[in-house]
Scaffold this motif. Structure first.
Motif, PDB file in Angstrom:
ATOM      1  N   LEU A 169       0.839  -1.205   0.000  1.00  0.00           N
ATOM      2  CA  LEU A 169       0.000   0.000   0.000  1.00  0.00           C
ATOM      3  C   LEU A 169       0.876   1.258   0.000  1.00  0.00           C
ATOM      4  CD1 LEU A 169      -3.220   0.440   2.108  1.00  0.00           C
ATOM      5  CD2 LEU A 169      -1.618   2.321   1.849  1.00  0.00           C
ATOM      6  N   VAL A 170       1.917   1.238   0.840  1.00  0.00           N
ATOM      7  CA  VAL A 170       2.816   2.393   0.914  1.00  0.00           C
ATOM      8  C   VAL A 170       3.541   2.586  -0.413  1.00  0.00           C
ATOM      9  CG1 VAL A 170       4.915   3.282   2.007  1.00  0.00           C
ATOM     10  CG2 VAL A 170       3.098   2.280   3.418  1.00  0.00           C
ATOM     11  N   MET A 171       4.064   1.501  -0.977  1.00  0.00           N
ATOM     12  CA  MET A 171       4.830   1.592  -2.218  1.00  0.00           C
ATOM     13  C   MET A 171       3.980   2.106  -3.371  1.00  0.00           C
ATOM     14  SD  MET A 171       7.998   0.659  -1.683  1.00  0.00           S
ATOM     15  CE  MET A 171       8.731  -0.047  -3.140  1.00  0.00           C
ATOM     16  N   SER A 172       2.697   1.761  -3.379  1.00  0.00           N
ATOM     17  CA  SER A 172       1.825   2.211  -4.473  1.00  0.00           C
ATOM     18  C   SER A 172       1.632   3.728  -4.461  1.00  0.00           C
ATOM     19  CB  SER A 172       0.463   1.513  -4.380  1.00  0.00           C
ATOM     20  OG  SER A 172      -0.252   1.936  -3.222  1.00  0.00           O
ATOM     21  N   HIS A 173       1.836   4.381  -3.299  1.00  0.00           N
ATOM     22  CA  HIS A 173       1.632   5.826  -3.200  1.00  0.00           C
ATOM     23  C   HIS A 173       2.920   6.628  -3.395  1.00  0.00           C
ATOM     24  CE1 HIS A 173      -2.350   4.868  -1.589  1.00  0.00           C
ATOM     25  NE2 HIS A 173      -2.653   6.146  -1.739  1.00  0.00           N
ATOM     26  N   ILE A 174       4.071   6.034  -3.112  1.00  0.00           N
ATOM     27  CA  ILE A 174       5.294   6.834  -3.129  1.00  0.00           C
ATOM     28  C   ILE A 174       6.061   6.725  -4.438  1.00  0.00           C
ATOM     29  CG2 ILE A 174       5.503   6.672  -0.632  1.00  0.00           C
ATOM     30  CD1 ILE A 174       7.682   4.594  -0.973  1.00  0.00           C
ATOM     31  N   LYS A 175       5.540   5.955  -5.408  1.00  0.00           N
ATOM     32  CA  LYS A 175       6.192   5.887  -6.712  1.00  0.00           C
ATOM     33  C   LYS A 175       5.815   7.106  -7.548  1.00  0.00           C
ATOM     34  CE  LYS A 175       6.237   0.828  -6.917  1.00  0.00           C
ATOM     35  NZ  LYS A 175       5.734  -0.384  -7.615  1.00  0.00           N
ATOM     36  N   GLY A 176       6.659   7.441  -8.500  1.00  0.00           N
ATOM     37  CA  GLY A 176       6.316   8.490  -9.444  1.00  0.00           C
ATOM     38  C   GLY A 176       6.548   9.889  -8.926  1.00  0.00           C
ATOM     39  N   ASN A 177       5.641  10.799  -9.316  1.00  0.00           N
ATOM     40  CA  ASN A 177       5.807  12.231  -9.033  1.00  0.00           C
ATOM     41  C   ASN A 177       5.349  12.553  -7.611  1.00  0.00           C
ATOM     42  OD1 ASN A 177       6.435  14.874  -9.520  1.00  0.00           O
ATOM     43  ND2 ASN A 177       4.623  15.300 -10.767  1.00  0.00           N
ATOM     44  N   CYS A 178       6.100  12.060  -6.657  1.00  0.00           N
ATOM     45  CA  CYS A 178       5.694  12.167  -5.255  1.00  0.00           C
ATOM     46  C   CYS A 178       6.869  12.640  -4.400  1.00  0.00           C
ATOM     47  CB  CYS A 178       5.201  10.806  -4.753  1.00  0.00           C
ATOM     48  SG  CYS A 178       4.823  10.745  -2.996  1.00  0.00           S
ATOM     49  N   LEU A 179       6.606  13.615  -3.538  1.00  0.00           N
ATOM     50  CA  LEU A 179       7.575  13.996  -2.499  1.00  0.00           C
ATOM     51  C   LEU A 179       7.348  13.075  -1.315  1.00  0.00           C
ATOM     52  CD1 LEU A 179       7.508  17.909  -2.496  1.00  0.00           C
ATOM     53  CD2 LEU A 179       9.457  16.443  -3.070  1.00  0.00           C
ATOM     54  N   ILE A 180       8.387  12.359  -0.931  1.00  0.00           N
ATOM     55  CA  ILE A 180       8.255  11.370   0.131  1.00  0.00           C
ATOM     56  C   ILE A 180       8.758  11.985   1.435  1.00  0.00           C
ATOM     57  CG2 ILE A 180       8.783   9.015   0.842  1.00  0.00           C
ATOM     58  CD1 ILE A 180       9.643   8.490  -2.075  1.00  0.00           C
ATOM     59  N   LEU A 181       7.856  12.160   2.372  1.00  0.00           N
ATOM     60  CA  LEU A 181       8.204  12.710   3.683  1.00  0.00           C
ATOM     61  C   LEU A 181       8.372  11.535   4.641  1.00  0.00           C
ATOM     62  CD1 LEU A 181       8.492  15.652   4.734  1.00  0.00           C
ATOM     63  CD2 LEU A 181       6.228  15.388   5.723  1.00  0.00           C
ATOM     64  N   VAL A 182       9.642  11.248   5.027  1.00  0.00           N
ATOM     65  CA  VAL A 182       9.941  10.083   5.858  1.00  0.00           C
ATOM     66  C   VAL A 182      10.232  10.527   7.284  1.00  0.00           C
ATOM     67  CG1 VAL A 182      11.370   8.022   6.116  1.00  0.00           C
ATOM     68  CG2 VAL A 182      10.946   8.962   3.843  1.00  0.00           C
ATOM     69  N   THR A 183       9.442  10.036   8.219  1.00  0.00           N
ATOM     70  CA  THR A 183       9.682  10.357   9.629  1.00  0.00           C
ATOM     71  C   THR A 183      10.702   9.374  10.205  1.00  0.00           C
ATOM     72  OG1 THR A 183       7.781   8.989  10.251  1.00  0.00           O
ATOM     73  CG2 THR A 183       7.400  11.346   9.970  1.00  0.00           C
ATOM     74  N   CYS A 184      11.763   9.913  10.798  1.00  0.00           N
ATOM     75  CA  CYS A 184      12.855   9.095  11.340  1.00  0.00           C
ATOM     76  C   CYS A 184      13.066   9.464  12.807  1.00  0.00           C
ATOM     77  CB  CYS A 184      14.151   9.339  10.558  1.00  0.00           C
ATOM     78  SG  CYS A 184      14.030   8.995   8.791  1.00  0.00           S
ATOM     79  N   PRO A 185      12.623   8.633  13.725  1.00  0.00           N
ATOM     80  CA  PRO A 185      12.827   8.959  15.144  1.00  0.00           C
ATOM     81  C   PRO A 185      14.299   8.866  15.532  1.00  0.00           C
ATOM     82  CG  PRO A 185      11.936   6.752  14.913  1.00  0.00           C
ATOM     83  CD  PRO A 185      11.918   7.342  13.545  1.00  0.00           C
TER      84      PRO A 185
END
Length: 851
Positions: free
Chosen positions: A206-222
């Protein structure tokens, strides 16, 4: 060093802010139409591991409280659409239904409001829980969840059992207020590591289907965990290995104690871009959100932002960093908003081109599919049947564009004629094989027809075995074996009948052969016409095929019975064409007598014919040029009932007209190439022994060059002979012998010891020509009229009856007949939905560009 976001003026009154609002509104409209199914729309996606501080970050950006539970609480994408406004704060929750309960993309995307407008922030969390519950229960009306209490939502009864673990449908949150920045992002479920493998994989997909292509990926890293352990960051690298689209957000900096100096310096290197392994184009941001105690005390958004700024200003090592613009939620939101606006602005021309391209492709694919049926089913089926029957009749009748089948039949009938001619009695006018001249077999390779020209018989097909040669002594024994009470010098009539039946014994097999050949060709025509007309409709094709096979059997059986009767009629020798029979008998007898007297006129005629072919002189009767190829042979015995058996019939699909098994033909002999042009062998001259079973063969012609040199001398010699014969006939006429012909000259020979046998041979051979001319016409006519035209004329009425087109429930029947292949229906439905979406997108883009 990482690139910083472009410096822009973000006031609500600026032109940039207005442009940003318009761009975000455009993307919102496109998503509402389902354009993301076909186009790579710009977006921001927030991802992170469980307990990575993702929910806190979302709350900080949006200003609302999202559902929080132990474990995974976000089980579907949540799209937050923020808009600055001078009006009071408001919230509207909606559900965008993009997928059905089986996870398959819906052809029509719907974005439906869920509940009314919310003006109290405290009510948002429960409404989001209700919306997520509705998304996870697609088979239950969403309206039932709008007013459901928190306790009811958490019940583990029947309702819980029907819920999906996760869903790809989206809960949309539209927020507007004075304190918001224009921004849109999608909050995705937290990445699970300790759960069932299928659930872990489901969330990752589900996550991979949204972050492919023309997407800015905001990754939270604790910061409480080592960066190399961040699975969310690894997923981002999988789709963005160069780090061009990824933005890191370092969370929970307050979990690093003052003594964890090494860890603090490590994270500072990451933040300021000194850690090459984890460097990103857009860099990292660091935020500090309220802890559990502060949230329980009900800290406000304003106080949370103040506390965050104070933390980074006064806490080392963050306070001494030269990258202060990368600390705090406000800086993150400002950068995200500017980047997203820039990406959307750059994407619009590309989207326009892509929409045009996809629409063109979509129209082409729709045109390639058969059009959907819009008329009355019964009328449509009737039109299909009428058209099919008309096309079948056109092929049976023959004409422009439909002539190939009739032309094939003409070739089959011509081959049938040659095969029947090949069954002619193999009589040789010599006492035996050992007493025959070398060229004796040539007498079987020619025949005399009505135009008084010798024609070598065409090579028959292998549909029957060649007749066995019979010499004069063979016929004498044959006659003797049939004598009973006859007076001397009377040939028993049963002997002639038996000889006639001998040459007719293979006719049944030849009739079967030509009928099978026409049937196979007809099968091919019908199968192709049915495929072309009914391939879209499996059920209709099956019903038409069944009715057609039944009618074929009826017409085939009627044709078989008629052909059996024709052959039965031929079993009794009879003709009223006495003149032709008498003339043919006389000519044949004269020919035999010439051969007995040593006149090689037949060999002369053969060479004359070959010479004319070599020199290009036209023949009175053109030779067939159709090569028969290898055809199956058959025994003489033939039971016509086999035609109506299962093996001899043809059916659409696996079975076809049966064909007899192949039997190799007998060897042939030819005269030596060195034979003189006009041999003068005598009937009494001994000849090399040869088997009486040798099949007929025309003497082998000399080599082409030698043949060309000899042709003129042969022609001259024949012309001289013809002149002598003419002179002889003239003298006999003066003596009072009227109406004599060349063939009558043979009657002047003295009586022969085999006179009786030659007379029998001549009569039987002559009768063969009578019967042969009947059978080669009647069999093709029977096949044409009883089988081909018989089926064509009855086809339409039969299909109308068998399909029940005139019944009371014909409409329902025809609707079932017209049910198309599921894949075709699915393809057309999908393409129509795609075309509608693309046309909506094109309209929105045009309105935006030319507003």
């Amino acid at each position: 060093m990482p690139h910083s976001a472009p410096e822009v003026v973000l006031s609500a009154e600026s032109g940039y802010a207005l442009r940003r609002k318009e761009l975000l509104a455009l993307v919102k409209k496109l998503r509402a139409t389902g354009a993301q199914a076909d186009l790579d729309l710009p977006r921001v996606a927030v991802i992170g591991n469980q307990s990575a501080g993702k929910s806190s970050l979302v709350e900080a950006i949006s200003g609302i409280t999202v559902p929080r539970d132990a474990g995974t609480c976000t089980r579907c994408p949540m799209e937050c659409r923020l808009s600055s406004s001078s009006d009071p704060w408001r919230c509207q929750v909606s559900i965008r239904w993009e997928f059905d309960s089986n996870g398959k993309r819906r052809h029509e995307v719907q974005e439906v409001t869920f509940g009314g407008v919310i003006t109290n922030k405290a009510e948002v969390e429960l409404m989001l829980r209700r919306a997520q519950a509705a998304v996870l229960s697609p088979d239950i009306s969403a309206a039932k969840f709008v007013t459901m209490s928190a306790d009811s939502l958490s019940e583990t009864g029947a309702l819980e059992k029907k819920r999906l673990p996760f869903s790809r449908n989206v809960v949309c949150i539209d927020l507007a207020g004075p304190d918001l920045t224009d921004l849109s992002f999608v909050d995705l479920p937290g990445i699970i590591q300790n759960a069932d493998p299928e659930i872990v994989q489901l969330v990752e997909n589900l996550v991979m289907s949204h972050i492919k292509g023309n997407c800015l990926i905001l990754v939270t890293c604790p910061m409480s965990d080592d960066i190399d352990n961040q699975k969310a960051l690894r997923l981002a690298r999988d789709v963005d290995p160069s780090g061009l689209r990824t933005i890191g957000v370092l969370t929970k900096p307050d979990t690093l104690t003052a003594g964890a100096i090494k860890q603090q310096e490590h994270w500072l290197d990451v933040l300021e871009g000194r850690n090459a392994q984890h460097r990103l184009t857009h860099g990292y941001f660091c935020t500090r959100q309220p802890d559990d105690a502060e949230r329980r005390e009900g800290i406000t958004t304003a106080k949370a932002r103040t506390a965050e700024a104070t933390f980074f200003t006064k806490t080392s090592p963050w306070s001494r960093s030269s990258h202060q613009h990368r600390f705090g939620t406000a800086n993150l939101v400002k950068t995200l908003s500017a980047l997203l606006t820039h990406i959307i602005d750059d994407s619009i021309p590309k989207l326009q081109k892509e929409v045009v391209h996809q629409l063109t492709t979509c129209h082409s694919e729709l045109d390639a599919l058969p059009p959907a049926i819009t008329s009355d089913p019964a009328s449509f089926v009737l039109s299909l049947i009428t058209g099919f029957c008309g096309t079948v009749h056109a092929h049976v009748q023959g004409g422009p564009g439909t002539e190939q089948f009739v032309q094939k039949n003409r070739l089959s009938y011509a081959a049938f004629k040659r095969d029947i001619r090949g069954t002619a009695p193999a009589f040789l006018p010599f006492p035996s094989a050992s007493e025959a001249p070398l060229h004796a077999q040539a007498y079987l390779g020619i025949d005399l027809d009505d135009d008084d020209e010798f024609q070598p018989l065409e090579e028959p097909s292998a549909a029957h075995a060649p007749p066995k040669a019979m010499y004069l002594r063979d016929v004498k024994r044959y006659i003797a074996s049939a004598v009973t009470r006859e007076l001397p010098n009377n040939v028993p009539y049963p002997a002639k009948v038996a000889l006639i039946k001998d040459f007719q014994s293979g006719w049944g097999q030849l009739c079967q052969h030509v009928f099978n050949q026409v049937g196979r060709d007809f099968h091919d025509v019908l199968a192709e016409l049915m495929r072309h007309k009914f391939q879209r409709y499996n059920l209709l094709h099956s019903r038409v095929n069944a009715a057609l096979q039944e009618l074929l059997k009826i017409c085939r059986d009627a044709t078989v019975i008629h052909l059996q009767n024709l052959l039965k009629l031929e079993s009794t020798p009879f003709t009223q064409n006495g003149h032709y029979l008498s003339e043919k008998t006389s000519k044949t007898l004269a020919r035999f007598k010439d051969a007995r007297s040593g006149k090689d006129t037949m060999i002369d005629e053969i060479r004359h014919f070959q010479a004319r072919k070599q020199t290009g002189a036209p023949s009175k009767r053109p030779q067939a040029n159709q090569s028969q190829g290898d055809r199956p042979a058959a025994a003489h015995a033939f039971d016509f009932s086999a035609l109506s058996s299962t093996k001899s019939t043809f059916a659409f699909g696996k079975s076809a007209f049966s064909a007899p098994s192949y039997t190799p033909g007998l060897p042939t002999t030819t005269a030596p190439a060195s034979s003189p042009p006009k041999p003068k062998a005598s009937p009494t001259t001994p000849a090399p022994a040869s088997s009486s079973s040798v099949s007929p063969a025309i003497p082998k012609a000399p080599a082409p060059q030698a043949q060309a040199e000899q042709s003129s001398s042969w022609v001259a010699g024949l012309e001289e002979r013809e002149q002598l014969e003419t002179d002889a006939l003239a003298l006999l006429t003066k003596l009072g012998y009227k109406s004599l012909k060349v063939e009558d000259l043979g009657k002047l020979n003295p009586p022969d010891e085999f006179e009786e046998e030659m007379q029998v041979m001549a009569e039987v051979r002559a009768y063969f020509h009578v019967a042969y001319k009947r059978i080669i016409d009647y069999v093709p006519l029977s096949v044409d009229h009883l089988f081909l035209f018989g089926l064509s004329e009855r086809l339409q009425d039969t299909l109308i009856e068998k399909l029940g087109l005139g019944s009371a429930k014909s409409t329902e029947r025809c609707a079932a007949y017209l049910s198309e292949d599921a894949s075709v229906v699915a393809a057309r439905t999908e393409l129509l939905g795609k075309r509608e979406r693309l046309e909506s997108v094109q309209k929105e883009l045009d309105n935006f560009m030319y507003a």
